[in-house]
Design a protein around this motif. Structure first.
Motif, short mmCIF file in Angstrom:
data_model
loop_
_atom_site.label_atom_id
_atom_site.label_comp_id
_atom_site.label_asym_id
_atom_site.label_seq_id
_atom_site.Cartn_x
_atom_site.Cartn_y
_atom_site.Cartn_z
N LEU A 18 0.83 -1.21 0.00
CA LEU A 18 0.00 0.00 0.00
C LEU A 18 0.87 1.25 0.00
CD1 LEU A 18 -2.99 1.13 0.38
CD2 LEU A 18 -2.37 1.30 2.77
N GLN A 19 1.87 1.30 0.87
CA GLN A 19 2.76 2.47 0.95
C GLN A 19 3.54 2.67 -0.34
OE1 GLN A 19 5.07 1.76 4.51
NE2 GLN A 19 3.41 2.42 5.85
N LEU A 20 4.04 1.59 -0.92
CA LEU A 20 4.80 1.70 -2.17
C LEU A 20 3.93 2.22 -3.31
CD1 LEU A 20 6.88 -1.58 -1.95
CD2 LEU A 20 7.77 0.75 -1.85
N ALA A 28 -3.66 8.93 -2.50
CA ALA A 28 -4.07 8.17 -1.32
C ALA A 28 -4.88 6.95 -1.76
CB ALA A 28 -4.91 9.04 -0.40
N ILE A 29 -4.51 5.80 -1.24
CA ILE A 29 -5.22 4.55 -1.51
C ILE A 29 -5.74 4.05 -0.16
CG2 ILE A 29 -4.99 2.17 -2.35
CD1 ILE A 29 -4.55 4.24 -4.55
N SER A 30 -7.00 3.66 -0.11
CA SER A 30 -7.56 3.23 1.18
C SER A 30 -7.59 1.71 1.34
CB SER A 30 -8.96 3.80 1.38
OG SER A 30 -9.83 3.32 0.38
N SER A 31 -7.58 0.98 0.22
CA SER A 31 -7.63 -0.48 0.34
C SER A 31 -7.06 -1.15 -0.90
CB SER A 31 -9.06 -0.96 0.58
OG SER A 31 -9.86 -0.67 -0.54
N LEU A 32 -6.59 -2.38 -0.69
CA LEU A 32 -6.06 -3.21 -1.77
C LEU A 32 -6.72 -4.57 -1.73
CD1 LEU A 32 -2.21 -2.62 -1.31
CD2 LEU A 32 -3.73 -1.47 -2.93
N ARG A 33 -6.84 -5.18 -2.90
CA ARG A 33 -7.31 -6.57 -3.01
C ARG A 33 -6.25 -7.33 -3.79
NH1 ARG A 33 -13.01 -6.56 -5.58
NH2 ARG A 33 -12.99 -8.69 -4.82
N PHE A 34 -5.92 -8.54 -3.33
CA PHE A 34 -4.88 -9.36 -3.94
C PHE A 34 -5.49 -10.59 -4.58
CE2 PHE A 34 -2.74 -6.72 -0.94
CZ PHE A 34 -1.47 -6.52 -1.44
N PHE A 35 -5.16 -10.82 -5.86
CA PHE A 35 -5.65 -11.97 -6.60
C PHE A 35 -4.45 -12.76 -7.11
CE2 PHE A 35 -8.76 -8.57 -6.98
CZ PHE A 35 -9.92 -9.20 -6.59
N VAL A 48 -2.90 -6.84 -8.09
CA VAL A 48 -3.37 -6.02 -6.97
C VAL A 48 -4.32 -4.96 -7.51
CG1 VAL A 48 -2.68 -4.48 -5.09
CG2 VAL A 48 -1.17 -6.36 -5.77
N GLU A 49 -5.50 -4.90 -6.93
CA GLU A 49 -6.50 -3.92 -7.33
C GLU A 49 -6.70 -2.93 -6.20
OE1 GLU A 49 -11.26 -3.97 -7.90
OE2 GLU A 49 -10.17 -5.49 -9.04
N THR A 50 -6.63 -1.64 -6.51
CA THR A 50 -6.84 -0.61 -5.49
C THR A 50 -8.33 -0.27 -5.39
OG1 THR A 50 -6.69 1.28 -6.99
CG2 THR A 50 -4.61 0.43 -6.10
N ASN A 51 -8.68 0.46 -4.37
CA ASN A 51 -10.07 0.90 -4.21
C ASN A 51 -10.50 1.81 -5.36
OD1 ASN A 51 -8.18 2.70 -2.61
ND2 ASN A 51 -10.01 3.99 -2.70
N THR A 52 -9.53 2.37 -6.10
CA THR A 52 -9.86 3.22 -7.25
C THR A 52 -9.87 2.42 -8.55
OG1 THR A 52 -7.54 3.84 -7.51
CG2 THR A 52 -8.93 5.30 -6.16
N LYS A 53 -9.78 1.08 -8.42
CA LYS A 53 -9.84 0.12 -9.54
C LYS A 53 -8.58 0.12 -10.41
CE LYS A 53 -13.89 -1.28 -8.32
NZ LYS A 53 -13.91 -2.29 -7.32
N ASP A 54 -7.49 0.75 -9.95
CA ASP A 54 -6.21 0.65 -10.65
C ASP A 54 -5.63 -0.73 -10.39
OD1 ASP A 54 -6.11 3.27 -11.76
OD2 ASP A 54 -5.54 4.05 -9.79
#
Length: 72
Positions: A18-20, A28-35, A48-54
């Motif tokens: 998240l920090q990287l 600012a990223i608030s959450s990550l999802r790992f697949f 890795v998908e961020t809460n902003t869908k990146d």
């Protein structure tokens, strides 16, 4: 199309990723999802998908599993 199955990784590793991403993207990223992504024989690999869908690609390993991997 098959649904992606999210996986959990260690909280400390999640925080580091998240920090990287925040540092590299300057946002600012608030959450990550790992697949999980197949093909890694030494590393664990993830989309890795961020809460902003990146989307990002992430390779993780541990010095405990491969202690001399990055020594010169």
């Amino acid at each position: 199309m098959a649904l992606k199955k999210e996986t959990m990784i260690a909280p400390a590793a999640q925080q580091q990723v998240l920090q990287l991403i925040q540092q590299s993207e300057g946002t600012a990223i608030s959450s990550l999802r790992f697949f999980p992504v197949g093909g890694g024989s030494i590393n664990d690999t993830y989309q890795v998908e961020t809460n902003t869908k990146d989307l990002f690609f992430c390779k993780l390993n541990t010095h405990k599993k491969f202690p001399g991997l990055f020594e010169a």
